[in-house]
Design an enzyme around this catalytic site. Sequence first.
Site: not given
Length: 443
Positions: A166, A349
């Site tokens: 991320e 995720e």
Amino acid sequence: MRQIHFEDDFLWGCATASYQVEGAVDADGRKQSIWDTFSKVPGAVMNGDDGTIASDQYHRYVEDVKLMADLNFQAYRFSLAWPRIMPDGTGEVNMAGVDYYIRLSKELKKQGLEVVATLYHWDLPQVLQDRGGWTNRQTAYDFQNYAEACFNHLGPYVDRWITLNEPFCAAYLGYLTGEHAPGIKDAKQANRAVHHLNLAHGLALQSYRKTGLAAPIGTTLNPIAPRPASRKPEDILASEYARAFNTDVFLLPLFNQGYPKLVTEGMGISYPIEDGDMAIIGEKIDFLGINYYQEGAVVYDETKQGKNRDVPVWQPVTNQGWPVTPFGLLRILHYIQGFDPNLPLYITENGCASDDEVVDARVHDLFRCDYILKHLAICKQAIDEGIHLKGYFIWSFMDNFEWAWGYSRRFGIVYVDYETQQRIPKDSAYMLRDVIAGYCETL
């Protein structure tokens, strides 16, 4: 009820990040990260929490890996701590830190799990932040050197590599909003960080291709693509602006498409690009990881640099206030697969925070069970619609230090009593055990 079937080669995993679970921040030569520093800033982290002990996985990894195996998981995605492996950011490798990850990897393989290692999940060595962190181009090259050390020492043990987790959060939450370490609020610094994170990924990938290692390597994004709140052309444009700034600045360069014009021309943002950078960033990846939690809605707003503004949505929310929007995952999967129809995708995720309580030695987290099953139904629908989705990693394997939320939010499918460090599988853990065994039932 209906049963959903996933193919036998679909990879089921669980995930964590080093600073969130390891603890042992002073053990075996590890030095300070930006999160150690940030956590000491008054008001930066809820309740003044930090990752000094966290879930103590550094000392309890054998117990944790056994529990993963008992729950049928096939892979564990964890991150390597840069300040544990290369404490000064550059230079000498700390073999005591490397040895921990070798022991963890061997234990995973002993229990039949794949080793999925993320090189960077936000714990930048503080010494590099003192030199400018991700606003400093040199940090990208420091990351390349660190990545090479990881490849050299851990290559025989790792089954899949992920360069960055991320970069949106590292760049924007770290340097634009200041919600995350290093806590800076400066748009120009944030935009420099965007490019240098992208460059760091590409440099690491280039180095990896020279190693001769065969394990697949990719990166992980958390694509943010809010839907337009109406059918008005301006609201549709607002949605495109939001996606361009939040997602496309990281996604498009991976596919040699440069930075989006909606950002460079429409928003007037420039990046510190040097000759050859974009070709480095566009080095071909073997897979792309997608972290997905929610989808919002936006309207057009001329007063904003990004020409968009978030508006309220109707869906139920997690205890972080994030709406439960599983169909947003389908939309983003189709969007990303459009860049390369043959590229394998993984959900690296997905999960939610909920109010979990231990009652008679059990944790009945039915809200989380429902959340997961709805998103798994979308995963199956995506596969049926031609998406090359090859696996799913639950976030998170266990309760942990939830960044600026401290220990006030629990994402785990395993409950952690932070006083005793006792692990208690929640209902969601047993549900996923059934799913992996082939019994996935949804409404």
